[in-house]
Design a protein around this motif. Sequence first.
Motif, PDB file in Angstrom:
ATOM      1  N   PHE A   1      34.431  32.740   6.033  1.00  0.00           N
ATOM      2  CA  PHE A   1      33.254  33.095   6.842  1.00  0.00           C
ATOM      3  C   PHE A   1      32.748  31.847   7.562  1.00  0.00           C
ATOM      4  CE2 PHE A   1      28.637  33.583   7.270  1.00  0.00           C
ATOM      5  CZ  PHE A   1      28.578  34.786   7.926  1.00  0.00           C
ATOM      6  N   VAL A   2      32.466  31.954   8.865  1.00  0.00           N
ATOM      7  CA  VAL A   2      31.968  30.820   9.637  1.00  0.00           C
ATOM      8  C   VAL A   2      30.485  30.616   9.298  1.00  0.00           C
ATOM      9  CG1 VAL A   2      31.606  29.897  11.953  1.00  0.00           C
ATOM     10  CG2 VAL A   2      33.618  31.306  11.463  1.00  0.00           C
ATOM     11  N   PRO A   3      30.113  29.436   8.784  1.00  0.00           N
ATOM     12  CA  PRO A   3      28.769  29.254   8.196  1.00  0.00           C
ATOM     13  C   PRO A   3      27.603  29.622   9.108  1.00  0.00           C
ATOM     14  CG  PRO A   3      30.171  27.385   7.659  1.00  0.00           C
ATOM     15  CD  PRO A   3      30.939  28.216   8.649  1.00  0.00           C
ATOM     16  N   ASP A   4      27.685  29.245  10.401  1.00  0.00           N
ATOM     17  CA  ASP A   4      26.522  29.461  11.259  1.00  0.00           C
ATOM     18  C   ASP A   4      26.577  30.777  12.022  1.00  0.00           C
ATOM     19  OD1 ASP A   4      28.584  28.920  12.915  1.00  0.00           O
ATOM     20  OD2 ASP A   4      27.558  27.409  14.136  1.00  0.00           O
ATOM     21  N   SER A   5      27.468  31.678  11.659  1.00  0.00           N
ATOM     22  CA  SER A   5      27.614  32.909  12.442  1.00  0.00           C
ATOM     23  C   SER A   5      26.598  33.976  12.077  1.00  0.00           C
ATOM     24  CB  SER A   5      29.029  33.473  12.281  1.00  0.00           C
ATOM     25  OG  SER A   5      29.283  33.825  10.935  1.00  0.00           O
ATOM     26  N   ASP A   6      25.969  33.873  10.926  1.00  0.00           N
ATOM     27  CA  ASP A   6      24.927  34.827  10.559  1.00  0.00           C
ATOM     28  C   ASP A   6      24.110  34.231   9.407  1.00  0.00           C
ATOM     29  OD1 ASP A   6      24.694  38.233  10.973  1.00  0.00           O
ATOM     30  OD2 ASP A   6      23.511  37.250   9.424  1.00  0.00           O
ATOM     31  N   LYS A   7      22.789  34.278   9.523  1.00  0.00           N
ATOM     32  CA  LYS A   7      21.940  33.692   8.487  1.00  0.00           C
ATOM     33  C   LYS A   7      22.031  34.464   7.179  1.00  0.00           C
ATOM     34  CE  LYS A   7      18.595  31.641  11.658  1.00  0.00           C
ATOM     35  NZ  LYS A   7      17.179  31.616  12.103  1.00  0.00           N
ATOM     36  N   GLU A   8      22.237  35.763   7.261  1.00  0.00           N
ATOM     37  CA  GLU A   8      22.382  36.587   6.052  1.00  0.00           C
ATOM     38  C   GLU A   8      23.670  37.390   6.193  1.00  0.00           C
ATOM     39  OE1 GLU A   8      18.974  38.955   5.252  1.00  0.00           O
ATOM     40  OE2 GLU A   8      17.874  37.295   4.330  1.00  0.00           O
ATOM     41  N   PRO A   9      24.810  36.837   5.771  1.00  0.00           N
ATOM     42  CA  PRO A   9      26.086  37.537   5.988  1.00  0.00           C
ATOM     43  C   PRO A   9      26.209  38.852   5.233  1.00  0.00           C
ATOM     44  CG  PRO A   9      26.378  35.618   4.563  1.00  0.00           C
ATOM     45  CD  PRO A   9      24.978  35.537   5.098  1.00  0.00           C
ATOM     46  N   LEU A  10      25.537  38.992   4.092  1.00  0.00           N
ATOM     47  CA  LEU A  10      25.615  40.234   3.331  1.00  0.00           C
ATOM     48  C   LEU A  10      24.544  41.207   3.813  1.00  0.00           C
ATOM     49  CD1 LEU A  10      26.211  38.893  -0.295  1.00  0.00           C
ATOM     50  CD2 LEU A  10      27.883  39.543   1.439  1.00  0.00           C
ATOM     51  N   LYS A  11      24.947  42.443   4.033  1.00  0.00           N
ATOM     52  CA  LYS A  11      24.039  43.473   4.529  1.00  0.00           C
ATOM     53  C   LYS A  11      23.996  44.639   3.537  1.00  0.00           C
ATOM     54  CE  LYS A  11      24.016  41.098   8.398  1.00  0.00           C
ATOM     55  NZ  LYS A  11      22.867  40.233   8.784  1.00  0.00           N
ATOM     56  N   LEU A  12      22.804  45.201   3.388  1.00  0.00           N
ATOM     57  CA  LEU A  12      22.669  46.384   2.532  1.00  0.00           C
ATOM     58  C   LEU A  12      23.124  47.605   3.316  1.00  0.00           C
ATOM     59  CD1 LEU A  12      21.782  47.355  -0.239  1.00  0.00           C
ATOM     60  CD2 LEU A  12      19.505  47.762   0.704  1.00  0.00           C
TER      61      LEU A  12
END
Length: 360
Positions: A184-195
């Motif tokens: 996973f690219v670190p800066d691509s999403d602040k919260e990579p996990l989604k409910l």
Amino acid sequence: MRAPILDLKDIRALRGEHPGLVLHRYLCENATGEGGKPEERQAILRAAIKAAGNQAVRALYTIAYERWRQLLSTTLTVARELQTVGRLIVGLGTENVLETGIRLHHTYGMPLIPGSALKGLTAHYCDQVVGASDPKFKKPTPEQDQAYRKWLDGTGLQPDDNYHRLLFGTTDDGGCIIFHDAWFVPDSDKEPLKLDVMTPHHPKWLDGTVPPTDFDSPTPVPFLSVAGRFLVAVSWRGPASDRGQKWTELAFSLTAAALSDWGIGGKTTSGYGRLDVPPPPPPPKPYKGKPNDVVEAELLEERTKKGGWRARIKGHAQQGPIQNSDQVPADKQPGELVQLVIAYIDDTQVGFRWPTPSKK
């Protein structure tokens, strides 16, 4: 249930720093099945989402990611960032007390696409799509594999070329391409996990006990999915050469096409798992300044026709000459950020002056 874990129930969402550890070790009550508490499952999933956004862990993961990315550059590798189109869920069916799983990096707890999954997807895509028009890309049959083994043993004739075997190997031999885990690219999403949630309507029909009816009620099942960019990489297993470069680029193009057309992981029939080349960033907005403003600008490699310096306002598209380039110190280099005075400016161009002592 161990008492120390129960004591952490109220703070796991605040102090959790590893999503995988939260999901696997900090379930405090039965969350599924008969008598299970849906609110407990919601709570631990939300705690994992929050842990994935922990800044301290993200900083550590970023260091590991950059180190891994640098290692890829030491071999003949094709690597590009691909963006999820919607959501992605890999590892949904893994054995889990929450009924739904997700594949995370064991050490850092961040989302990961296993290289084995990428290889399996690409091999199947090569066989089904490319192999439909060119038999050399079809997966070899058992008879062809047997003939290939005889040729290797020196007891049979050389078989026809098979590119599928070359790229992906067989149960006896590895292929020429290494499929790396996609980080996973670190800066691509602040919260990579989604409910996320699925709503199966006919669980009793699925287990074969009763036929489905229109009166079955949906059963909401929350789970975690992922959004963001992944660094997908494949490498050549062998001496570097032009042919190796072309085979590596071909393998990556097959992987990218499979991810875009078919998707990877679970629920691909519902649109999950697609990855594509991310759209280009929007062009920077023009700087709305006025003459005599002092701005931060980057010195450019490109020079004027007379050999003078050119510069671009940091974070904006306007660029132009430095009128008194002879005042620029000799030790300045292209790419350096300097303070310049705007001589003239509009939405498409700008002219600079190197600050004189009175302008500093």
